[in-house]
Design an enzyme around this catalytic site. Structure first.
Site, PDB file in Angstrom:
ATOM      1  N   LYS A 127       0.831  -1.209   0.000  1.00 50.77           N
ATOM      2  CA  LYS A 127       0.000   0.000   0.000  1.00 50.77           C
ATOM      3  C   LYS A 127       0.869   1.264   0.000  1.00 50.77           C
ATOM      4  CE  LYS A 127      -1.750   1.906   3.973  1.00 50.77           C
ATOM      5  NZ  LYS A 127      -1.667   3.354   4.174  1.00 50.77           N
ATOM      6  N   ASN A 128       1.807   1.336   0.932  1.00 51.14           N
ATOM      7  CA  ASN A 128       2.517   2.604   1.097  1.00 51.14           C
ATOM      8  C   ASN A 128       3.518   2.881  -0.023  1.00 51.14           C
ATOM      9  OD1 ASN A 128       0.965   3.233   3.274  1.00 51.14           O
ATOM     10  ND2 ASN A 128       2.466   2.594   4.816  1.00 51.14           N
ATOM     11  N   CYS A 163      -5.598   8.437   8.780  1.00 54.69           N
ATOM     12  CA  CYS A 163      -5.758   7.945  10.153  1.00 54.69           C
ATOM     13  C   CYS A 163      -5.172   8.953  11.129  1.00 54.69           C
ATOM     14  CB  CYS A 163      -5.030   6.613  10.333  1.00 54.69           C
ATOM     15  SG  CYS A 163      -5.799   5.255   9.458  1.00 54.69           S
ATOM     16  N   ARG A 172      -0.046  15.196  12.912  1.00 54.44           N
ATOM     17  CA  ARG A 172       0.747  14.675  11.794  1.00 54.44           C
ATOM     18  C   ARG A 172       1.207  15.831  10.920  1.00 54.44           C
ATOM     19  NH1 ARG A 172      -1.869   9.123   9.481  1.00 54.44           N
ATOM     20  NH2 ARG A 172       0.185   9.055   8.513  1.00 54.44           N
ATOM     21  N   PRO A 173       2.254  16.536  11.373  1.00 55.10           N
ATOM     22  CA  PRO A 173       2.688  17.721  10.629  1.00 55.10           C
ATOM     23  C   PRO A 173       3.364  17.343   9.314  1.00 55.10           C
ATOM     24  CG  PRO A 173       4.229  17.254  12.414  1.00 55.10           C
ATOM     25  CD  PRO A 173       3.121  16.229  12.520  1.00 55.10           C
ATOM     26  N   ILE A 174       3.436  18.311   8.385  1.00 53.53           N
ATOM     27  CA  ILE A 174       4.195  18.072   7.145  1.00 53.53           C
ATOM     28  C   ILE A 174       5.282  19.142   6.977  1.00 53.53           C
ATOM     29  CG2 ILE A 174       2.360  16.792   5.952  1.00 53.53           C
ATOM     30  CD1 ILE A 174       1.831  19.366   4.304  1.00 53.53           C
ATOM     31  N   GLN A 213       8.425  19.005   7.495  1.00 52.94           N
ATOM     32  CA  GLN A 213       9.669  18.563   6.853  1.00 52.94           C
ATOM     33  C   GLN A 213       9.505  18.467   5.332  1.00 52.94           C
ATOM     34  OE1 GLN A 213      12.679  18.243   8.656  1.00 52.94           O
ATOM     35  NE2 GLN A 213      11.241  19.264  10.054  1.00 52.94           N
ATOM     36  N   ASP A 271       3.529   0.320  12.289  1.00 51.37           N
ATOM     37  CA  ASP A 271       2.289  -0.165  11.681  1.00 51.37           C
ATOM     38  C   ASP A 271       1.970  -1.611  12.060  1.00 51.37           C
ATOM     39  OD1 ASP A 271       2.034   2.310  10.540  1.00 51.37           O
ATOM     40  OD2 ASP A 271       2.789   1.714   8.570  1.00 51.37           O
ATOM     41  N   ARG A 301      -9.030   0.146   3.638  1.00 52.82           N
ATOM     42  CA  ARG A 301      -8.037   1.083   3.072  1.00 52.82           C
ATOM     43  C   ARG A 301      -6.728   0.376   2.759  1.00 52.82           C
ATOM     44  NH1 ARG A 301      -6.589   5.705   6.721  1.00 52.82           N
ATOM     45  NH2 ARG A 301      -5.053   5.710   5.066  1.00 52.82           N
TER      46      ARG A 301
HETATM   47  N1  EPU Z   1       6.867  14.129  11.206  1.00 57.88           N
HETATM   48  C1  EPU Z   1       7.119  15.446  11.486  1.00 57.88           C
HETATM   49  N2  EPU Z   1       7.147  16.333  10.425  1.00 57.88           N
HETATM   50  C2  EPU Z   1       6.949  15.938   9.145  1.00 57.88           C
HETATM   51  C3  EPU Z   1       6.681  14.585   8.867  1.00 57.88           C
HETATM   52  C4  EPU Z   1       6.650  13.689   9.929  1.00 57.88           C
HETATM   53  O1  EPU Z   1       7.308  15.823  12.627  1.00 57.88           O
HETATM   54  O2  EPU Z   1       6.984  16.801   8.240  1.00 57.88           O
HETATM   55  C5  EPU Z   1       6.838  13.169  12.306  1.00 57.88           C
HETATM   56  C6  EPU Z   1       5.465  12.525  12.485  1.00 57.88           C
HETATM   57  O3  EPU Z   1       4.623  13.317  13.289  1.00 57.88           O
HETATM   58  C7  EPU Z   1       5.823  11.190  13.107  1.00 57.88           C
HETATM   59  C8  EPU Z   1       7.180  10.861  12.483  1.00 57.88           C
HETATM   60  O4  EPU Z   1       7.696  12.083  11.986  1.00 57.88           O
HETATM   61  O5  EPU Z   1       5.975  11.336  14.493  1.00 57.88           O
HETATM   62  C9  EPU Z   1       7.141   9.855  11.354  1.00 57.88           C
HETATM   63  O6  EPU Z   1       6.210  10.252  10.369  1.00 57.88           O
HETATM   64  P1  EPU Z   1       6.345   9.863   8.829  1.00 57.88           P
HETATM   65  O7  EPU Z   1       6.436  11.103   8.031  1.00 57.88           O
HETATM   66  O8  EPU Z   1       7.419   8.826   8.673  1.00 57.88           O
HETATM   67  O9  EPU Z   1       4.931   9.188   8.560  1.00 57.88           O
HETATM   68  P2  EPU Z   1       4.072   9.279   7.244  1.00 57.88           P
HETATM   69  O10 EPU Z   1       4.957   9.357   6.055  1.00 57.88           O
HETATM   70  O11 EPU Z   1       3.000  10.298   7.395  1.00 57.88           O
HETATM   71  C10 EPU Z   1       4.091   6.734   6.748  1.00 57.88           C
HETATM   72  C11 EPU Z   1       3.055   5.665   6.556  1.00 57.88           C
HETATM   73  C12 EPU Z   1       2.409   5.340   7.887  1.00 57.88           C
HETATM   74  C13 EPU Z   1       3.495   4.905   8.887  1.00 57.88           C
HETATM   75  C14 EPU Z   1       4.592   5.966   8.974  1.00 57.88           C
HETATM   76  C15 EPU Z   1       5.782   5.539   9.825  1.00 57.88           C
HETATM   77  C16 EPU Z   1       2.294   6.154   4.335  1.00 57.88           C
HETATM   78  C17 EPU Z   1       1.209   6.634   3.458  1.00 57.88           C
HETATM   79  N3  EPU Z   1       2.045   6.159   5.631  1.00 57.88           N
HETATM   80  O12 EPU Z   1       3.379   7.858   7.263  1.00 57.88           O
HETATM   81  O13 EPU Z   1       1.588   4.222   7.622  1.00 57.88           O
HETATM   82  O14 EPU Z   1       2.933   4.734  10.157  1.00 57.88           O
HETATM   83  O15 EPU Z   1       5.091   6.264   7.656  1.00 57.88           O
HETATM   84  O16 EPU Z   1       6.343   4.373   9.329  1.00 57.88           O
HETATM   85  O17 EPU Z   1       3.347   5.742   3.867  1.00 57.88           O
HETATM   86  C18 EPU Z   1      -0.281   2.841   7.796  1.00 57.88           C
HETATM   87  O18 EPU Z   1       0.066   2.301   6.737  1.00 57.88           O
HETATM   88  O19 EPU Z   1      -1.175   2.384   8.547  1.00 57.88           O
HETATM   89  C19 EPU Z   1       0.370   4.079   8.205  1.00 57.88           C
HETATM   90  C20 EPU Z   1      -0.148   4.907   9.062  1.00 57.88           C
END
Ligand code: EPU
Length: 428
Positions: free
Chosen positions: A22-23, A117, A122-124, A126, A305, A397
């Site tokens: 999925k991811n 979810c 969940r900030p973006i 970065q 996960d 999902r």
């Molecule tokens: N974070 C920041 N700033 C950012 C981005 C992330 O502080 O700009 C923090 C987050 O708050 C979190 C950590 O960094 O504490 C890790 O977040 P990451 O960005 O790695 O997560 P993501 O890319 O939003 C993906 C998967 C998630 C999985 C995480 C961690 C996808 C679509 N989602 O999320 O998968 O939990 O990586 O491995 O790839 C799932 O599949 O159920 C799922 C939630």
């Protein structure tokens, strides 16, 4: 609306084949628009997150052709619409990959802030920092991320946190930038490597994916390709944990065993036996489950996960286990559902203390998010009596044919309309 009904208490035997990741899929499909060409993607999982991203590309003007059940062709040569409204992104976290892909190709986009979810903020930031360092102006206006650049120029970007999404998004924006981009403190998950391999198949020059430092040398343009997505690490892990939790003998096929090492290690500690083959793992468990401590970490650590699924297994293991969540702030929301089934779990911030009980009992529970939903299925499979799982749209999902796959292992699980469920519960 539909629910799952599970009659628990059966061991699992047989084979299950894992679908595409999925991811990886939710990043590779939007990344295809970088090519301005026709891209064929194989091993696409049939899950609602993938349907959604395909629908978004369709609304934007890409021509999507289903070649067969798990292969699509994306022709984005006539894609013009670079504005993606909230109605399309609200249920879907990975919509943020449209920002990197559109910025990379058109140097401009407007994409609504992503949904998905909820397990903490969940900030973006970065992602945005990366785009800005490449030369884009990024503003969040009325919930829309508006990014624009005259040109993108490669630079060195240090990620303050290890982020899967930010690492991939910066790769997407950087493949068509001028010069060299270096991502330091990059995430190393299997799908990072898969996205990099996909970009390289389209003619990009990405090196080092799977390590802390990824180097992307910008190229003039990308071309079409045929690419097959890797198997889903977390779907595989979910069936492995289910087999170990229920007991029995299950061959999990179409996997990359290397991706599953942290999960295998913990299952062995908990009392399962694992045999690795080239592209399969066999999980057997006939003796008692033991406690073990688990800490989630970015890859190659134990995946966050898989945390809820592992909590279910530990809830019926002998002894007290400590489960420590180090990726997300608030990923124990499902615990209340498990304690209603008889689990003994105390949560303190990012720690859960799980005292193993003799058995769980079937009740009505909710899937509070995708992986929590998978955990509820495993809980239902080991529980005495009948478990009804509500809000299964979360599970759809990320898990293709979950009912059929568990049924083939001997589980008693059904998907039924809510009205039917209520009748069944009232009757029994
Ligand atoms: N974070 C920041 N700033 C950012 C981005 C992330 O502080 O700009 C923090 C987050 O708050 C979190 C950590 O960094 O504490 C890790 O977040 P990451 O960005 O790695 O997560 P993501 O890319 O939003 C993906 C998967 C998630 C999985 C995480 C961690 C996808 C679509 N989602 O999320 O998968 O939990 O990586 O491995 O790839 C799932 O599949 O159920 C799922 C939630």
């Amino acid at each position: 609306m539909e629910n799952f009904i599970i009659k628990g208490g059966r061991e699992l035997f047989g084979e299950v084949s894992v679908s595409g990741a999925k991811n990886a899929a939710v990043a590779i499909i939007p990344a295809a628009v970088l090519a301005n060409d026709i891209v064929r993607i194989e091993n696409i999982p049939k899950i609602s997150d993938v349907s959604l991203i395909i629908k978004i590309l369709d609304c934007m003007g890409a021509v999507i052709k289903m070649v067969n059940a798990d292969t699509i062709e994306i022709d984005s040569r006539n894609l013009r619409n670079i504005s993606v409204p909230y109605e399309l992104t609200s249920h879907f976290r990975a919509s943020y990959y449209l920002i990197g892909a559109l910025l990379g190709r058109f140097k401009s986009c407007e994409v609504a802030m992503p949904g998905g979810c909820y397990f903490g903020v969940r900030p973006i930031d970065q992602h945005i920092k990366g785009f800005e360092m490449l030369g884009a102006d990024v503003n969040v206006v009325n919930g829309m991320v508006c990014a624009k650049a005259e040109k993108l120029v490669g630079t060195s970007i240090y990620m303050d946190v290890v982020s899967v999404g930010a690492t991939i998004n910066v790769m997407l924006a950087a493949v068509l930038a001028r010069g060299l981009t270096v991502i330091e403190n990059a995430a190393k998950e299997p799908h990072i490597v898969d996205v990099a391999n996909f970009l390289n198949s389209m003619g990009a020059d990405v090196r080092g994916a799977g390590t802390d430092v990824i180097k992307i040398r910008g190229v003039e343009k990308l071309h079409g390709c045929t690419y097959s997505i890797i198997p889903d690490q977390i779907e595989a892990g979910t069936y492995m944990v289910a087999a170990a939790a229920c007991g029995g003998d299950v061959l999990v096929k179409n996997v990359i065993p290397k991706h599953l090492e942290s999960i295998s290690a913990k299952l062995i500690e908990a009392g399962a036996e694992i045999i690795e083959y080239d592209d399969a793992v066999r999980v057997t468990r006939f003796k008692e489950l033991n406690k073990c401590n688990v800490k989630t970490m970015p890859h190659p650590g134990f995946p966050t996960d898989m945390q809820p699924q592992m909590a279910v297994l530990l809830s019926v293991a002998k002894g007290t286990s400590i489960l420590s969540e180090s990726v997300w702030d608030n990923r124990f929301q499902y615990v209340g559902q498990l304690t209603r089934m008889g689990a003994d779990i105390q949560v303190d911030g990012k720690l859960a203390v799980i005292a193993g009980v003799d058995e769980l009992t079937g009740v009505k529970v909710k899937a509070t998010d995708l992986r929590a939903g998978a955990a509820m299925i495993i809980a239902g499979l080991i529980a005495r009596g009948e478990t009804v799982i509500e809000d299964i749209q979360y599970i759809d999902r990320g898990y293709e044919d979950v009912v059929q796959k568990f049924e083939a292992l001997g589980a008693d699980i059904k998907r039924i309309e809510i009205a039917e469920t209520e009748e069944a519960v009232n009757a029994g």
